[in-house]
Design an enzyme around this catalytic site. Sequence first.
Site, PDB file in Angstrom:
ATOM      1  N   ARG A  36       0.784  -1.244   0.000  1.00  0.00           N
ATOM      2  CA  ARG A  36       0.000   0.000   0.000  1.00  0.00           C
ATOM      3  C   ARG A  36       0.813   1.290   0.000  1.00  0.00           C
ATOM      4  O   ARG A  36       0.261   2.354  -0.244  1.00  0.00           O
ATOM      5  CB  ARG A  36      -0.958  -0.004   1.206  1.00  0.00           C
ATOM      6  CG  ARG A  36      -2.041  -1.057   1.076  1.00  0.00           C
ATOM      7  CD  ARG A  36      -2.976  -1.097   2.259  1.00  0.00           C
ATOM      8  NE  ARG A  36      -4.057  -2.052   2.034  1.00  0.00           N
ATOM      9  CZ  ARG A  36      -3.943  -3.365   2.176  1.00  0.00           C
ATOM     10  NH1 ARG A  36      -2.786  -3.892   2.556  1.00  0.00           N
ATOM     11  NH2 ARG A  36      -4.954  -4.165   1.943  1.00  0.00           N
ATOM     12  N   GLN A 101       2.749 -11.499   8.816  1.00  0.00           N
ATOM     13  CA  GLN A 101       1.923 -11.662   7.616  1.00  0.00           C
ATOM     14  C   GLN A 101       2.813 -11.899   6.404  1.00  0.00           C
ATOM     15  O   GLN A 101       2.309 -12.114   5.311  1.00  0.00           O
ATOM     16  CB  GLN A 101       1.089 -10.397   7.379  1.00  0.00           C
ATOM     17  CG  GLN A 101       0.144 -10.080   8.512  1.00  0.00           C
ATOM     18  CD  GLN A 101      -0.465  -8.687   8.354  1.00  0.00           C
ATOM     19  OE1 GLN A 101      -1.477  -8.511   7.715  1.00  0.00           O
ATOM     20  NE2 GLN A 101       0.173  -7.693   8.940  1.00  0.00           N
ATOM     21  N   ASP A 104       8.131 -13.862   3.067  1.00  0.00           N
ATOM     22  CA  ASP A 104       9.465 -13.783   2.472  1.00  0.00           C
ATOM     23  C   ASP A 104      10.536 -14.569   3.225  1.00  0.00           C
ATOM     24  O   ASP A 104      11.660 -14.699   2.735  1.00  0.00           O
ATOM     25  CB  ASP A 104       9.885 -12.309   2.320  1.00  0.00           C
ATOM     26  CG  ASP A 104       9.830 -11.535   3.639  1.00  0.00           C
ATOM     27  OD1 ASP A 104      10.083 -12.126   4.711  1.00  0.00           O
ATOM     28  OD2 ASP A 104       9.540 -10.317   3.582  1.00  0.00           O
ATOM     29  N   HIS A 119       0.181 -16.083   6.799  1.00  0.00           N
ATOM     30  CA  HIS A 119      -0.170 -16.104   5.377  1.00  0.00           C
ATOM     31  C   HIS A 119       0.634 -17.149   4.608  1.00  0.00           C
ATOM     32  O   HIS A 119       0.732 -17.084   3.381  1.00  0.00           O
ATOM     33  CB  HIS A 119       0.003 -14.718   4.754  1.00  0.00           C
ATOM     34  CG  HIS A 119      -1.009 -13.726   5.278  1.00  0.00           C
ATOM     35  ND1 HIS A 119      -0.968 -12.389   5.039  1.00  0.00           N
ATOM     36  CD2 HIS A 119      -2.112 -13.913   6.058  1.00  0.00           C
ATOM     37  CE1 HIS A 119      -1.983 -11.775   5.632  1.00  0.00           C
ATOM     38  NE2 HIS A 119      -2.683 -12.688   6.270  1.00  0.00           N
ATOM     39  N   CYS A 153       2.120 -31.645 -10.713  1.00  0.00           N
ATOM     40  CA  CYS A 153       2.226 -32.799  -9.828  1.00  0.00           C
ATOM     41  C   CYS A 153       2.571 -34.030 -10.669  1.00  0.00           C
ATOM     42  O   CYS A 153       1.923 -34.289 -11.683  1.00  0.00           O
ATOM     43  CB  CYS A 153       0.885 -32.986  -9.120  1.00  0.00           C
ATOM     44  SG  CYS A 153       0.844 -34.392  -8.014  1.00  0.00           S
ATOM     45  N   CYS A 156      -0.596 -36.638 -10.257  1.00  0.00           N
ATOM     46  CA  CYS A 156      -1.921 -36.478 -10.876  1.00  0.00           C
ATOM     47  C   CYS A 156      -1.946 -35.423 -11.989  1.00  0.00           C
ATOM     48  O   CYS A 156      -2.985 -35.245 -12.631  1.00  0.00           O
ATOM     49  CB  CYS A 156      -2.967 -36.144  -9.810  1.00  0.00           C
ATOM     50  SG  CYS A 156      -2.852 -34.463  -9.197  1.00  0.00           S
ATOM     51  N   SER A 195      -0.162  -2.028   8.016  1.00  0.00           N
ATOM     52  CA  SER A 195      -1.235  -1.029   7.985  1.00  0.00           C
ATOM     53  C   SER A 195      -2.410  -1.458   8.856  1.00  0.00           C
ATOM     54  O   SER A 195      -3.327  -0.687   9.084  1.00  0.00           O
ATOM     55  CB  SER A 195      -1.718  -0.833   6.541  1.00  0.00           C
ATOM     56  OG  SER A 195      -2.207  -2.064   6.035  1.00  0.00           O
TER      57      SER A 195
HETATM   58  P1  NAD Z   1       0.615  -3.069   3.924  1.00  0.00           P
HETATM   59  O1  NAD Z   1       1.272  -2.853   2.588  1.00  0.00           O
HETATM   60  O2  NAD Z   1      -0.856  -2.961   4.023  1.00  0.00           O
HETATM   61  O3  NAD Z   1       1.212  -2.045   4.979  1.00  0.00           O
HETATM   62  C1  NAD Z   1       2.595  -1.843   5.120  1.00  0.00           C
HETATM   63  C2  NAD Z   1       2.808  -0.872   6.250  1.00  0.00           C
HETATM   64  O4  NAD Z   1       4.195  -0.740   6.511  1.00  0.00           O
HETATM   65  C3  NAD Z   1       2.262   0.526   5.976  1.00  0.00           C
HETATM   66  O5  NAD Z   1       1.697   1.003   7.177  1.00  0.00           O
HETATM   67  C4  NAD Z   1       3.537   1.320   5.604  1.00  0.00           C
HETATM   68  O6  NAD Z   1       3.422   2.688   5.938  1.00  0.00           O
HETATM   69  C5  NAD Z   1       4.532   0.648   6.492  1.00  0.00           C
HETATM   70  N1  NAD Z   1       5.930   0.721   6.050  1.00  0.00           N
HETATM   71  C6  NAD Z   1       6.444   0.547   4.803  1.00  0.00           C
HETATM   72  N2  NAD Z   1       7.792   0.613   4.855  1.00  0.00           N
HETATM   73  C7  NAD Z   1       8.121   0.853   6.148  1.00  0.00           C
HETATM   74  C8  NAD Z   1       9.344   1.029   6.837  1.00  0.00           C
HETATM   75  N3  NAD Z   1      10.530   0.972   6.217  1.00  0.00           N
HETATM   76  N4  NAD Z   1       9.305   1.259   8.173  1.00  0.00           N
HETATM   77  C9  NAD Z   1       8.114   1.330   8.836  1.00  0.00           C
HETATM   78  N5  NAD Z   1       6.924   1.174   8.249  1.00  0.00           N
HETATM   79  C10 NAD Z   1       6.931   0.929   6.905  1.00  0.00           C
HETATM   80  O7  NAD Z   1       1.138  -4.491   4.437  1.00  0.00           O
HETATM   81  P2  NAD Z   1       0.490  -5.510   5.477  1.00  0.00           P
HETATM   82  O8  NAD Z   1      -0.124  -4.782   6.625  1.00  0.00           O
HETATM   83  O9  NAD Z   1       1.545  -6.532   5.735  1.00  0.00           O
HETATM   84  O10 NAD Z   1      -0.708  -6.221   4.702  1.00  0.00           O
HETATM   85  C11 NAD Z   1      -0.747  -6.522   3.350  1.00  0.00           C
HETATM   86  C12 NAD Z   1      -0.364  -7.913   2.913  1.00  0.00           C
HETATM   87  O11 NAD Z   1       0.890  -7.809   2.322  1.00  0.00           O
HETATM   88  C13 NAD Z   1      -0.150  -9.017   3.885  1.00  0.00           C
HETATM   89  O12 NAD Z   1      -1.101  -9.979   3.616  1.00  0.00           O
HETATM   90  C14 NAD Z   1       1.230  -9.613   3.504  1.00  0.00           C
HETATM   91  O13 NAD Z   1       1.154 -11.019   3.467  1.00  0.00           O
HETATM   92  C15 NAD Z   1       1.465  -9.080   2.146  1.00  0.00           C
HETATM   93  N6  NAD Z   1       2.817  -8.791   1.630  1.00  0.00           N
HETATM   94  C16 NAD Z   1       3.923  -9.402   2.135  1.00  0.00           C
HETATM   95  C17 NAD Z   1       5.172  -9.062   1.634  1.00  0.00           C
HETATM   96  C18 NAD Z   1       6.395  -9.765   2.186  1.00  0.00           C
HETATM   97  O14 NAD Z   1       6.331 -10.948   2.530  1.00  0.00           O
HETATM   98  N7  NAD Z   1       7.511  -9.058   2.321  1.00  0.00           N
HETATM   99  C19 NAD Z   1       5.307  -8.078   0.650  1.00  0.00           C
HETATM  100  C20 NAD Z   1       4.136  -7.467   0.152  1.00  0.00           C
HETATM  101  C21 NAD Z   1       2.888  -7.831   0.654  1.00  0.00           C
END
Ligand code: NAD
Length: 256
Positions: A36, A101, A104, A119, A153, A156, A195
């Site tokens: 986001r 969540q 990685d 997740h 797979c 199957c 977020s």
């Molecule tokens: P989100 O994108 O909704 O929110 C990310 C939050 O982190 C925001 O509030 C943003 O302002 C903040 N942020 C970004 N960089 C930052 C930093 N350097 N320091 C501090 N804050 C920082 O992500 P979410 O809440 O994890 O939810 C969205 C989904 O994203 C989850 O389901 C997750 O599985 C998935 N996701 C995971 C990865 C990963 O595994 N790295 C990458 C992208 C999305």
Amino acid sequence: MANSPEDLAALLAGARHAVVLTGAGVSTESGIPDFRSPGGIWERVDPMEIGSISTFLSNPDRFWGFHRPRFAAVDSVEPNAAHLAIAELERRGIVKALITQNIDGLHRRAGSTDPIEVHGTLDFGECLRCGARISRDEMLARADDADDGVPRCTQCGFQIKSGVVLFGEQLPADSISRAFAAADAADVMLVVGSSLLVTPVSTLPDMVLGHGGTLAILTESETPYDADCTVRLHGKAGVQMSEVIAALDEIADRPG
Ligand code: NAD
């Protein structure tokens, strides 16, 4: 409301059972975009479409064409100072559980021993039709060998899916019940880089607040829980969490 790394260190130093909850923002300083933030994945593709179970089922070559390069992207990055600080808090016995969540794997690589990956994970592949499980390496080798880039797979013939939970799928029951148990036991919950907009993880802070626990949040954007925090930090997670560790060192060095 308190808002310095020293305030967060003092809160953690006094915690009986601190739990950390992380989101994509903890990994952006490693070079993995979140969903986001400006420049995040949502500006380029619709994750609800490309990351959905329906795309996986109906258009597997499109699905794998997008996701295969992301495995290499994750392998090419390193844990950052925030991942390392969270692992250090566990080593010091301050943090008792880590809920993430993220898919990685960077928390494990930083030294966190048993992150609750709500997740799922990129670490294995599975066949949704017959249930066969294969290693990540085997899954990627089959993708690379296939003309259409889709691993299949050998039992199957159905397309293989990684262990990451897709939009439209249930979360793994064991992980989500462990996450709720951790929140139930937490006297302090520290949220880093989320977020807090994605359910059901976004309900965990409510659970902590509901039983009288304390909430601390470190993210750049606003969250729905900002008014409920005891400590609220903005700014980069790696920088701020390194300062929290330094402040904890100072607390430990104080006489008496
Ligand atoms: P989100 O994108 O909704 O929110 C990310 C939050 O982190 C925001 O509030 C943003 O302002 C903040 N942020 C970004 N960089 C930052 C930093 N350097 N320091 C501090 N804050 C920082 O992500 P979410 O809440 O994890 O939810 C969205 C989904 O994203 C989850 O389901 C997750 O599985 C998935 N996701 C995971 C990865 C990963 O595994 N790295 C990458 C992208 C999305």
